[in-house]
Enzyme design. Structure first.
Site, PDB file in Angstrom:
ATOM      1  N   TRP A  18       0.864  -1.190   0.000  1.00 24.09           N
ATOM      2  CA  TRP A  18       0.000   0.000   0.000  1.00 24.09           C
ATOM      3  C   TRP A  18       0.896   1.235   0.000  1.00 24.09           C
ATOM      4  O   TRP A  18       1.894   1.291   0.722  1.00 24.09           O
ATOM      5  CB  TRP A  18      -0.907   0.040   1.230  1.00 24.09           C
ATOM      6  CG  TRP A  18      -1.652   1.345   1.332  1.00 24.09           C
ATOM      7  CD1 TRP A  18      -2.778   1.695   0.660  1.00 24.09           C
ATOM      8  CD2 TRP A  18      -1.279   2.489   2.114  1.00 24.09           C
ATOM      9  NE1 TRP A  18      -3.152   2.994   0.980  1.00 24.09           N
ATOM     10  CE2 TRP A  18      -2.234   3.502   1.866  1.00 24.09           C
ATOM     11  CE3 TRP A  18      -0.224   2.757   2.985  1.00 24.09           C
ATOM     12  CZ2 TRP A  18      -2.178   4.749   2.476  1.00 24.09           C
ATOM     13  CZ3 TRP A  18      -0.156   4.011   3.590  1.00 24.09           C
ATOM     14  CH2 TRP A  18      -1.142   4.985   3.331  1.00 24.09           C
ATOM     15  N   GLU A  70      -3.070  -2.968  -2.432  1.00 27.31           N
ATOM     16  CA  GLU A  70      -4.185  -2.420  -1.651  1.00 27.31           C
ATOM     17  C   GLU A  70      -4.525  -1.005  -2.090  1.00 27.31           C
ATOM     18  O   GLU A  70      -3.675  -0.110  -2.058  1.00 27.31           O
ATOM     19  CB  GLU A  70      -3.814  -2.425  -0.163  1.00 27.31           C
ATOM     20  CG  GLU A  70      -4.878  -1.841   0.746  1.00 27.31           C
ATOM     21  CD  GLU A  70      -4.433  -1.830   2.194  1.00 27.31           C
ATOM     22  OE1 GLU A  70      -5.201  -1.311   3.033  1.00 27.31           O
ATOM     23  OE2 GLU A  70      -3.333  -2.331   2.502  1.00 27.31           O
ATOM     24  N   LYS A 116      -6.993   2.626  -1.997  1.00 26.94           N
ATOM     25  CA  LYS A 116      -7.593   3.496  -1.002  1.00 26.94           C
ATOM     26  C   LYS A 116      -8.394   4.564  -1.712  1.00 26.94           C
ATOM     27  O   LYS A 116      -8.027   4.987  -2.814  1.00 26.94           O
ATOM     28  CB  LYS A 116      -6.504   4.137  -0.126  1.00 26.94           C
ATOM     29  CG  LYS A 116      -7.038   4.791   1.152  1.00 26.94           C
ATOM     30  CD  LYS A 116      -5.914   5.111   2.108  1.00 26.94           C
ATOM     31  CE  LYS A 116      -6.451   5.621   3.442  1.00 26.94           C
ATOM     32  NZ  LYS A 116      -5.376   5.856   4.423  1.00 26.94           N
ATOM     33  N   ASP A 134      -9.609  -3.380   1.874  1.00 28.84           N
ATOM     34  CA  ASP A 134      -9.677  -2.865   3.238  1.00 28.84           C
ATOM     35  C   ASP A 134     -11.072  -2.294   3.451  1.00 28.84           C
ATOM     36  O   ASP A 134     -11.548  -1.477   2.662  1.00 28.84           O
ATOM     37  CB  ASP A 134      -8.618  -1.788   3.450  1.00 28.84           C
ATOM     38  CG  ASP A 134      -8.542  -1.312   4.895  1.00 28.84           C
ATOM     39  OD1 ASP A 134      -9.551  -0.779   5.397  1.00 28.84           O
ATOM     40  OD2 ASP A 134      -7.477  -1.458   5.507  1.00 28.84           O
ATOM     41  N   HIS A 141     -11.469   1.497   3.073  1.00 29.89           N
ATOM     42  CA  HIS A 141     -10.856   2.190   1.946  1.00 29.89           C
ATOM     43  C   HIS A 141     -11.807   2.449   0.783  1.00 29.89           C
ATOM     44  O   HIS A 141     -11.358   2.642  -0.354  1.00 29.89           O
ATOM     45  CB  HIS A 141      -9.642   1.387   1.442  1.00 29.89           C
ATOM     46  CG  HIS A 141      -8.454   1.513   2.339  1.00 29.89           C
ATOM     47  ND1 HIS A 141      -7.192   1.127   1.958  1.00 29.89           N
ATOM     48  CD2 HIS A 141      -8.330   1.999   3.603  1.00 29.89           C
ATOM     49  CE1 HIS A 141      -6.345   1.360   2.942  1.00 29.89           C
ATOM     50  NE2 HIS A 141      -7.020   1.879   3.957  1.00 29.89           N
ATOM     51  N   HIS A 185      -8.818  -6.857   4.686  1.00 32.05           N
ATOM     52  CA  HIS A 185      -8.428  -6.136   5.883  1.00 32.05           C
ATOM     53  C   HIS A 185      -9.696  -5.749   6.639  1.00 32.05           C
ATOM     54  O   HIS A 185     -10.454  -4.881   6.209  1.00 32.05           O
ATOM     55  CB  HIS A 185      -7.633  -4.876   5.540  1.00 32.05           C
ATOM     56  CG  HIS A 185      -6.165  -5.113   5.416  1.00 32.05           C
ATOM     57  ND1 HIS A 185      -5.252  -4.090   5.238  1.00 32.05           N
ATOM     58  CD2 HIS A 185      -5.438  -6.260   5.465  1.00 32.05           C
ATOM     59  CE1 HIS A 185      -4.035  -4.606   5.170  1.00 32.05           C
ATOM     60  NE2 HIS A 185      -4.123  -5.910   5.297  1.00 32.05           N
ATOM     61  N   ASP A 235     -12.067   6.710   6.648  1.00 27.18           N
ATOM     62  CA  ASP A 235     -11.155   5.595   6.914  1.00 27.18           C
ATOM     63  C   ASP A 235     -10.348   5.870   8.172  1.00 27.18           C
ATOM     64  O   ASP A 235      -9.177   6.228   8.128  1.00 27.18           O
ATOM     65  CB  ASP A 235     -10.230   5.395   5.706  1.00 27.18           C
ATOM     66  CG  ASP A 235      -9.148   4.366   5.987  1.00 27.18           C
ATOM     67  OD1 ASP A 235      -9.458   3.372   6.656  1.00 27.18           O
ATOM     68  OD2 ASP A 235      -7.998   4.574   5.560  1.00 27.18           O
ATOM     69  N   ASP A 256      -9.850   3.707  10.797  1.00 30.49           N
ATOM     70  CA  ASP A 256      -9.202   2.535  11.403  1.00 30.49           C
ATOM     71  C   ASP A 256      -9.577   2.345  12.871  1.00 30.49           C
ATOM     72  O   ASP A 256      -8.716   2.190  13.735  1.00 30.49           O
ATOM     73  CB  ASP A 256      -7.682   2.627  11.245  1.00 30.49           C
ATOM     74  CG  ASP A 256      -7.235   2.286   9.827  1.00 30.49           C
ATOM     75  OD1 ASP A 256      -7.588   1.207   9.350  1.00 30.49           O
ATOM     76  OD2 ASP A 256      -6.556   3.110   9.204  1.00 30.49           O
TER      77      ASP A 256
END
Length: 420
Positions: A188, A227, A229, A260, A263, A287, A295, A297
């Site tokens: 990423w 990955e 985003k 993810d 994302h 993910h 995003d 997390d």
């Protein structure tokens, strides 16, 4: 009657309820325990790494909070992770970033990293009987301050990051050969523009060339994934590595794709994408994360989104292609609590999915009895899942819900509180 007796008695009653719908609960528990979940290292230290920094910098990501007890060394991080592992049922892996290299106090830039800088991690993994996964680190570095790495217009900067990614390929191959024969190496990058760019193609052409250079040699045991985003801090208007870019790259170059959960657009879920991807790419890495408004997390919870992803994975049954990891970081709460909350939530989602009467639902769907299909999917939610979960934890020799929290509280008093 002991607590264990109560768990087993409730389990037998739950097993009978599920059996009425054709679900083999014993088989579901056994299968759930076999699915590996890769638990990320960066929750334990707020994505600081072991390069001598005190805080995370750059890359469009941010850890908020200053809860005491952060791991400050590889030894402390391994100690904390092992404690978290002891409170999570099922098969675990550990997911490392390149910035967690241990270089014995010597400055080793990221393009010069070697397997020997991760020998302590391998020995630790062997002691726990787990595998390791890996990630190149394209942030928290002076050559990433511009917001561009593999798509950087300066050839020298781009070449540095290509060398770093190739070094990470070799480290991933080392992990695979020393441990369980496989290592997922997920790439990423933070590259993008804060405001509207004129040239959208140029950075993607450079990223394409960089990736082709990185993946020119495929190493044994390494599963490569890329990955995407939607945006990051500092890349709100344009991200070079978009979903469309990486999807096209993965299909054309036969590499895996990482989805993810944070994302994509805040109203977009990812579970519907999985069945399409497994038809065209060799591997899909999921993910598990939780975005709040963006995003962000947040710690994974046992939510509908997480359950939907687990259900789709189980229904597809393509376990040779689908891989599961957790990805979040919260510095505002006890970090081991965060690790365990998220990992147990993913385990709950997997177990719940394995308890779904898929055979019966497929029959109803094939017969066109769609109302009954919907009704059964809804009624299954209120079956005695908690009794099966308790039994699963008991069979894996980990504490039951609520009980495990006391173990973390004790660990905080005995270990974390002594860190300054």
């Amino acid at each position: 009657m002991t607590s264990n007796d109560r768990v087993e008695r409730a389990f037998e009653e739950a097993k009978a309820r599920y059996a009425d719908l054709g679900v083999d609960v014993e088989a579901a528990v056994k299968r759930c325990a076999e699915i590996p979940v890769s638990i990320h290292c960066w929750q334990g230290d707020d994505v600081v790494g072991l390069e001598g920094k005190d805080t995370l910098s750059g890359g469009g990501i941010l850890a908020t909070g200053n809860y005491p007890g952060r791991a400050r060394s590889g030894d402390e991080l391994r100690q904390d992770a092992a404690k978290a592992f002891s409170l999570v049922p099922g098969t675990k892996r550990f997911n490392l970033h390149a910035m967690y290299a241990e270089t014995e106090g010597k400055r080793v830039d990221r393009d010069a990293l070697e397997p020997r800088h991760f020998e302590k991690w391998v020995e630790w993994a062997k002691s726990l009987g787990i595998g390791l996964d890996f990630n190149p680190t394209f942030f928290s570095h002076p050559l990433a301050d511009s917001g561009f790495t593999l798509s950087h217009p300066d050839e020298g900067v781009r070449a540095f990051w290509v060398r770093h990614a190739i070094a990470c390929e070799r480290i991933a191959a080392y992990f695979a050969s020393e441990l369980d024969g496989v290592c997922i190496n997920n790439l990423w990058i933070p590259d993008g523009w804060k405001d509207i760019p004129v040239d959208r193609l140029g950075p993607r052409e450079r990223l394409l060339a960089s990736l082709d250079e990185i993946y020119r040699e495929r190493l044994p045991g390494v599963i490569d994934t890329v990955e995407s985003k939607l945006f990051g801090i500092g890349s709100e208007s344009y991200v070079t590595g978009s979903h469309e870019f990486y999807l096209g790259y993965a299909v054309s170059r036969n590499v895996g794709v990482c989805l993810d959960m944070g994302h994509f657009h805040p109203t977009e879920t990812i579970h519907d994408k999985i069945s399409s991807l497994v038809l065209f790419v060799p591997h899909v890495l999921i993910h598990m994360s939780r975005g709040v408004r963006w995003d962000s997390d947040h710690v994974v919870l046992f939510t509908d989104d997480v359950r939907a992803v687990a259900a789709e994975m189980v229904r597809l049954g393509r376990w040779e292609k689908i891989h599961l990891a957790v990805d979040y970081f919260d510095a505002s709460i006890n970090r081991i609590l965060a690790w365990v909350i998220g990992a147990r939530a993913v385990q709950k989602a997997l177990l719940s999915a394995f308890l779904e009467p898929v055979g019966r639902l497929e029959e109803l769907e094939a017969e066109g009895r769609l109302g009954e299909r919907l009704a059964l999917m809804e009624d299954v939610k209120s079956l005695p899942f908690a009794a099966v979960w308790d039994y699963y934890c008991l069979s894996q020799d980990v504490p039951l819900d609520v009980e495990w929290i006391r173990e973390v509280e004790a660990y905080e008093r005995q270990v974390l509180s002594k860190r300054t």
